[in-house]
Structure formats: structure tokens, C-alpha cells
Design an enzyme around this catalytic site. Structure first.
Site, PDB file in Angstrom:
ATOM      1  CG  ASP A  46      35.766 -55.451  -8.387  1.00  0.00           C
ATOM      2  OD1 ASP A  46      34.870 -55.813  -7.609  1.00  0.00           O
ATOM      3  OD2 ASP A  46      35.757 -54.363  -8.987  1.00  0.00           O
ATOM      4  CE1 TYR A  51      33.579 -50.367 -12.824  1.00  0.00           C
ATOM      5  CE2 TYR A  51      34.582 -52.498 -12.432  1.00  0.00           C
ATOM      6  CZ  TYR A  51      34.127 -51.289 -11.955  1.00  0.00           C
ATOM      7  OH  TYR A  51      34.241 -50.998 -10.621  1.00  0.00           O
ATOM      8  CE  LYS A  80      32.267 -53.527  -7.934  1.00  0.00           C
ATOM      9  NZ  LYS A  80      33.147 -53.493  -9.134  1.00  0.00           N
ATOM     10  CG  HIS A 113      28.764 -50.399  -9.071  1.00  0.00           C
ATOM     11  ND1 HIS A 113      29.211 -50.790 -10.313  1.00  0.00           N
ATOM     12  CD2 HIS A 113      29.793 -49.718  -8.523  1.00  0.00           C
ATOM     13  CE1 HIS A 113      30.444 -50.351 -10.494  1.00  0.00           C
ATOM     14  NE2 HIS A 113      30.820 -49.682  -9.420  1.00  0.00           N
TER      15      HIS A 113
END
Ligand SMILES: NC(=O)c1ccc[n+]([C@@H]2O[C@H](COP(=O)([O-])OP(=O)(O)OC[C@H]3O[C@@H](n4cnc5c(N)ncnc54)[C@H](OP(=O)(O)O)[C@@H]3O)[C@@H](O)[C@H]2O)c1
Length: 332
Positions: A46, A51, A80, A113
Site C-alpha cells: 500500500d 506519504y 491513492k 484517499h
């Protein structure tokens, strides 16, 4: 070793139930962690634009393909769309940008997201959390856009080329948000990635997803939170069940999480834990129920952006009591 359990998405594709997470896996650590996970045998990984570590992760993927002989088609890779990429005309370019960061030709699953649109002006890479001009909150407030609905964004997701996003889904969506997407487009998200752990059972959302054929992926399974509270691997009941099964608390939580055909994506940057988490155990019905009791007695959602995030997101996403004063709501 992992049993490598897989379940089917509503597209017919198989998703491995035990996956691997990469949030808060810092630059400098995340390449080694993802490589270690691939070496250990994890297939479902994932990622997310926000991030901030996808470029580094691309090195781990490249090395795994060349050094470990892993084939792209044997992996199930998820990423995402970020909140400041919600305007429909930006969605296709956002996917291309995501693929370029990861050095991939396609994702197995691309998710919205959050059901939240941020101000999208300027370079998204420079400013993932655009602030409101004025805020009386000490950490500032993110600028939310009310002119882009989750339906607008979902319509754009449904038009993405299948060869680049083999399945599309969402994350952090409630039953009401999911229903709005289905009603407006007739396209049911393949998956909803949600916070779920022994203290947050979400039975209504789980039942709704099962009825609609929406796969559930559980994040923060160990109760990771931005509030500094102890993880659920330290919960007494989890520890008791672990001792009785000669397993570790993390293994108990991951076994519990997969009951019902859900997937779960534990994150670790620690080699020994990456291996520990990949060793799957079976829970008896009694032990499963002991773990469920935790959430019935001590329900708690940890990741509420109106409360936990810095800067704050001034929006009510989940309908939790803590969000009641948030000035924005999800636009459907
Ligand atoms: N869609 C979303 O909005 C969303 C939100 C949150 C998370 N996610 C995804 O879900 C993934 C997992 O969630 P998460 O990162 O919030 O948290 P998590 O997996 O619940 O917990 C991660 C924490 O648990 C520790 N840990 C891992 N294995 C352990 C073990 N065997 N024993 C003890 N501690 C252990 C990790 O430490 P070390 O790393 O130091 O080993 C880290 O501090 C994320 O990485 C991300 O990919 C998605």
C-alpha cells in the site's frame, strides 16, 4: 509462513489479504522496509502520494524485480489520489504522476484517499497541505474546497484507463459516501480502505460493504495514531489471546482482521517485525470473540483529521462526536 490467502474484488481480480503499509515509513528507511517485505513474501503493498516516499519505494521495487526475480504481475500494488488532486480534470494526470513516482506502468488498485477536496492551486508536490489564509487554530487549518463533490471526482476515476488503474476504489468513505457514488454513477468502488482495529469494529459499514461487494482493507490495525496513545499490541486481552495461541499480539490482531475476507496492511520498518507480521495464525471462534469484545467495550476511532492532524482539517468526515463543530462537511 504466510498461507497467501487471497479474495476476489468485484472486478474479478484477486487481492492478497495480508499486505504491507508504508505510511510514516521515513525516507531513508522505506526502501529497505519495502525490499524486506518483498523478500519476506508480501505481495500486496500500500502506497500513497501523500506519504512522500513513493520515489524511494520505486528503488525497492526495481531491486526486487532484478535481484529477487519478483515479477510485477505477481504483486498487488495500491496507491491513492491525494486531496489536492480531486478536480476531475486533474485526476488522470495525478495517476500518471503517481505511476512515474513509483516507476510503474499500472496499479492494481487506485483509491481516492479521502472524501475531501483541498485547494489545488500551485504545485501539489510543494504543498500537500495548502493552508487557509486565516485560522485561529494554533496549527493552522487546511483550505477545503466546497465546489468539488466526491461524485465529481469519482466520475473522473471511472474514466481512468483500465490498463493504468486495473481497479478503482476509495478510502475513508462512510456508508453514505459510498451510496452517493453508486447512485450517481452506477459504478461500485472495488474497495474501501478504512481505519479498523479491535477498538473500531464498524459493523454497519462492514455489512453494507459486504452487501454491495466492496472489499474492505483495514488500516492502522495495530491502532497506530497521531495522538501518541499506546498501540493495541499492548492491550491485555490481545496479549492473553496471543499467549494462549503461542503467537505474538501482532499476529493475533492480523488474524482477527482478516476474518470476513478483509485485507490488512500492517506497517513496519523493522525487519524482525516485518517477518513476524507475515507469519499467519488461525484464531478460534472464542478467541475472535474475545478480541471483538474490546471494540464493544472500548470503541475508539484514532485517526480523525479534525482532531489529530497538524495542520487541522476543518471538516466532518466520519460523523464522530469530536467532529461536530467542524465548519465543512463532505460534499456529495
Ligand atoms: N487510507 C488511509 O487514510 C490510511 C491511514 C493510515 C494508514 N494507512 C495505511 O495503512 C498502513 C498501516 O497503518 P499504520 O501505519 O497507521 O499503522 P499500523 O500498521 O497499525 O501500526 C504501525 C506501527 O506498529 C508498529 N509495529 C509493526 N509491527 C509490529 C509488531 N509486530 N509488534 C509491535 N509493533 C509493531 C510499527 O513500528 P515500526 O515501524 O517501528 O516497526 C508502527 O509503529 C499504513 O502504513 C498505510 O499504508 C492508510
Amino acid at each position: 509462513m504466510s498461507l497467501g490467502r487471497t479474495v476476489k474484488l468485484n472486478t474479478g481480480a484477486s487481492i492478497p489479504q495480508l499486505g504491507f503499509g508504508t505510511w510514516q515509513a521515513e525516507p531513508g528507511q522505506v526502501e529497505a522496509a519495502v525490499y524486506e517485505a518483498l523478500k519476506a513474501g508480501y505481495k500486496h503493498i500500500d502506497f500513497a502520494k501523500v506519504y512522500g516516499n513513493q520515489k524511494e519505494i520505486s528503488n525497492a521495487l526495481k531491486r526486487a524485480f532484478t535481484e529477487l526475480g519478483i515479477k510485477r504481475e505477481d504483486l498487488f500494488l495500491v496507491s491513492k489520489l491525494w486531496n489536492s488532486q480531486h478536480r476531475p480534470e486533474h485526476v488522470a494526470a495525478a495517476l500518471d504522476d503517481c505511476l512515474a513516482e513509483l516507476g510503474l506502468d499500472y496499479l492494481d488498485l487506485y483509491l481516492v484517499h479521502f472524501p475531501v477536496a483541498f485547494d489545488e492551486r500551485g504545485d501539489v508536490n510543494q504543498n500537500l497541505f495548502p493552508l487557509q489564509d486565516k485560522s485561529d487554530h494554533p496549527d493552522g487549518d487546511v483550505k477545503i474546497l466546497d465546489d468539488i463533490s466526491i461524485v465529481d471526482t469519482w466520475k473522473a476515476m471511472t474514466k481512468l484507463p483500465k490498463e493504468k488503474a486495473r481497479a478503482i476504489g476509495v478510502s475513508n468513505h462512510t456508508k453514505e459516501h459510498l451510496q452517493a457514488l453508486i447512485d450517481a454513477t452506477g459504478v461500485t468502488p472495488a474497495a474501501n480502505q478504512i481505519e479498523r482495529h479491535p477498538r473500531l469494529l464498524q459493523p454497519e459499514l462492514i455489512k453494507f460493504a459486504a452487501e454491495k461487494g466492496i472489499h474492505i482493507t483495514e488500516y492502522s490495525a495495530f491502532g497506530n495514531n497521531m495522538l501518541g496513545l499506546p498501540l493495541l499490541v499492548q492491550h491485555d486481552t490481545v496479549k492473553e489471546v496471543a499467549a494462549a495461541n503461542k503467537a505474538t499480539p501482532a499476529q493475533v490482531i492480523l488474524a482477527w482482521a482478516q476474518v470476513g475476507g478483509h485485507s490488512v496492511i500492517p506497517k513496519s520498518v523493522t525487519a524482525s517485525r516485518i517477518q513476524e507480521n507475515f507469519r499467519e495464525i488461525e484464531l478460534s471462534k472464542e478467541d475472535f470473540e474475545k478480541i471483538e469484545e474490546i471494540g464493544k467495550k472500548e470503541p475508539r476511532r484514532f485517526n480523525i483529521p479534525y482532531v489529530a492532524n497538524k495542520p487541522r482539517w476543518p471538516i466532518n468526515i466520519f460523523g464522530e462526536p469530536e467532529e461536530k463543530d467542524a465548519p465543512h462537511k463532505v460534499v456529495v
